[in-house]
Design a protein around this motif. Structure first.
Motif, PDB file in Angstrom:
ATOM      1  N   ILE A  64       0.924  -1.194  -0.075  1.00 46.92           N
ATOM      2  CA  ILE A  64      -0.015   0.072  -0.012  1.00 46.92           C
ATOM      3  C   ILE A  64       0.720   1.118  -0.087  1.00 46.92           C
ATOM      4  CG2 ILE A  64      -1.788   1.143   1.283  1.00 46.92           C
ATOM      5  CD1 ILE A  64      -2.790  -1.344   2.317  1.00 46.92           C
ATOM      6  N   THR A  65       0.878   2.253  -1.004  1.00 44.93           N
ATOM      7  CA  THR A  65       1.304   3.317  -0.873  1.00 44.93           C
ATOM      8  C   THR A  65       0.337   4.670  -0.605  1.00 44.93           C
ATOM      9  OG1 THR A  65       2.767   2.580  -2.858  1.00 44.93           O
ATOM     10  CG2 THR A  65       2.410   4.886  -2.398  1.00 44.93           C
ATOM     11  N   GLU A  66       0.634   5.406   0.303  1.00 45.58           N
ATOM     12  CA  GLU A  66      -0.409   6.489   1.008  1.00 45.58           C
ATOM     13  C   GLU A  66       0.079   7.663  -0.099  1.00 45.58           C
ATOM     14  OE1 GLU A  66       0.149   7.035   4.845  1.00 45.58           O
ATOM     15  OE2 GLU A  66      -0.822   5.281   5.446  1.00 45.58           O
ATOM     16  N   GLN A  67      -1.154   8.224  -0.690  1.00 50.61           N
ATOM     17  CA  GLN A  67      -0.859   9.358  -1.384  1.00 50.61           C
ATOM     18  C   GLN A  67      -1.854  10.445  -1.017  1.00 50.61           C
ATOM     19  OE1 GLN A  67      -0.694   8.716  -5.401  1.00 50.61           O
ATOM     20  NE2 GLN A  67      -0.584  10.705  -6.336  1.00 50.61           N
ATOM     21  N   SER A  68      -1.455  11.627  -0.899  1.00 54.73           N
ATOM     22  CA  SER A  68      -2.407  12.838  -0.546  1.00 54.73           C
ATOM     23  C   SER A  68      -3.719  13.252  -1.771  1.00 54.73           C
ATOM     24  CB  SER A  68      -1.793  14.098  -0.331  1.00 54.73           C
ATOM     25  OG  SER A  68      -2.714  15.036  -0.072  1.00 54.73           O
TER      26      SER A  68
END
Length: 446
Positions: free
Chosen positions: A11-15
């Protein structure tokens, strides 16, 4: 070379890039009044009391017990009780003792206001003290200094304050006396102090002044006093609320007294904000912690005072003590009701604080669209909660931020202009029913 990873889910968190406007708080008052460090120091409680210097700065208080400890209320109560015990035993106090009794009594309006605030639903407040109750306080002293964080000037560094009350205001008009009978109150002496509190609120824009009428004033002298205040068609009047009469309370030290209602009113404002919202008029609400109202008003008297922008406290059968007014002192159609003034201050402060990210951003269509979206979303939420009038959001407000108001000239000046219009709800102050008597019809037989 990229570090190899084993098979699995990552999982990659991105605004999201979405900018949201968050509503600011509306329920934090500031109380200014006399406080005294008891003789013998500041010890004796689990929470160390504030020193004399600390008391002159805005201090956050989160509960009645914290205020009691921090401001030495128990030590003051014991000293006052000892002096009164001599009176009860039939011993006349000396001039020195008589003055000390009056000085100690001047510390309790602030304490009663803070107690009334928490008793009526408040959660936290700020306190700014004046540590020499023997002397009067001038308007300049009440104004204080931003640099030294004293008086009203100290509150300029506390943006979360949204109400300002001065429970000790009428004591501040004269020095404490040792005469057998204190000199009569001159209401005119309180006007400069009131003006100072109101001027602070006007300058800050996000707070209203809760003022107390002079103590013991009958209706007719009060009307004359109100007529002598700042004109109701000025901007100052929109940031001013005035409450009448004072309240009889059991006393935080067990000695019943009559106190200014501003502390209780601030608690009711906070309670209404929590239960309904800042858009709801803080009226038709019970006053907790009060025993009685010394001045009972007729409907005619109340109507006259209401027209002058005085919010009255009334007693109604089977309902107890109620706040029965929700006006500022303004006669302007836009600012006549205090909940409208508070709502607009709340919206403006929320949008301002949540939009600081836009400063120094590229002044183009993307910036304008983001500001429109965040503001529209925020106002739509307010409309859904009942703060704005209209069957649809389009009827309740508008937001314009495009080429129509952001011209090449404003862009060259480094300005972004976002025009907002709202339709705030106003209280149903007068509810009229029309009763019509109709003749009954006899039923027709079959």
């Amino acid at each position: 070379m990229t570090t190899p990873k084993p098979p699995g889910v990552y999982i990659t968190e991105q605004s999201s890039g979405v900018r949201m406007i968050v509503g600011v708080g509306t329920s934090t008052p500031a109380f200014l009044g006399y406080t005294k460090v008891p003789d013998g120091g500041t010890g004796g409680t689990a929470t160390p009391p504030f020193t004399a210097e600390e008391r002159t700065h805005p201090q956050l208080i989160r509960g009645w017990q914290e205020f009691t400890d921090r401001y030495s209320i128990e030590a003051l109560r014991q000293r006052l009780a000892a002096l009164r015990k001599k009176q009860e035993a039939g011993q006349d106090p000396t001039p020195v003792e008589r003055k000390e009794i009056r000085v100690l009594e001047r510390c309790f309006p602030l304490a009663e206001a803070v107690y009334g605030f928490f008793a009526n639903g408040g959660q936290s407040c700020y306190v700014v003290g004046f540590t020499d109750p023997t002397t009067a306080v001038s308007a300049a002293q009440l104004g204080g200094s931003t640099e030294t964080r004293t008086g009203l000037g100290g509150l300029e560094t506390v943006p979360e304050v949204t109400m300002v009350a001065v429970p000790s205001l009428w004591d501040m008009t004269a020095a404490a006396s040792d005469a057998p009978a204190p000199p009569p109150l001159d209401p005119a002496q309180g006007k400069p102090l009131m003006d100072a509190a109101v001027a602070h609120c006007v300058a800050m824009r996000n707070r209203l002044a809760i003022l107390d009428a002079p103590p013991g004033q009958p209706v007719e002298p009060l009307k004359a006093f109100v007529d002598g205040l700042t004109s109701p068609d000025t901007e100052d009047a929109a940031f001013t609320t005035l409450y009448y009469p004072w309240l009889e309370v059991p006393g935080v030290d067990g000695i019943p007294r009559t106190v200014p209602p501003s502390g209780h009113i601030a608690g009711i404002w906070a309670r209404t904000d929590a239960e309904r919202g800042v858009f709801k008029a803080p009226a038709n609400q019970n006053i907790r912690g009060a025993l009685a109202i010394p001045t009972l008003l007729t409907d005619d008297q109340h109507g006259e005072l209401n027209n002058k922008g005085v919010n009255c406290l009334r007693v109604f059968p089977d309902r107890g003590l109620l706040v029965w007014g929700a006006r500022t002192r303004s006669t302007s159609r836009d600012w006549k009701y205090l909940n409208v003034r508070r709502l607009v201050s709340f919206l403006a402060d929320s949008i301002r604080q949540s939009s600081t990210w836009a400063v120094f951003e590229p002044n183009d269509d993307r910036l304008w669209a983001t500001l429109r979206h965040s503001t529209t979303s925020f106002l739509t939420d307010q409309w859904r909660q009942g703060a704005l009038l209209g069957r649809t959001p389009d009827e309740a407000f508008y937001v314009i931020c495009d080429t129509t108001n952001n011209t090449p000239t404003t862009i060259d000046d480094g300005k972004v202009i976002c025009d907002i219009g709202i339709a705030p709800v106003r209280p149903a102050e007068f509810v009229h029913f029309t009763l019509t008597q109709t003749a009954g019809e006899t039923g027709k037989g079959s």
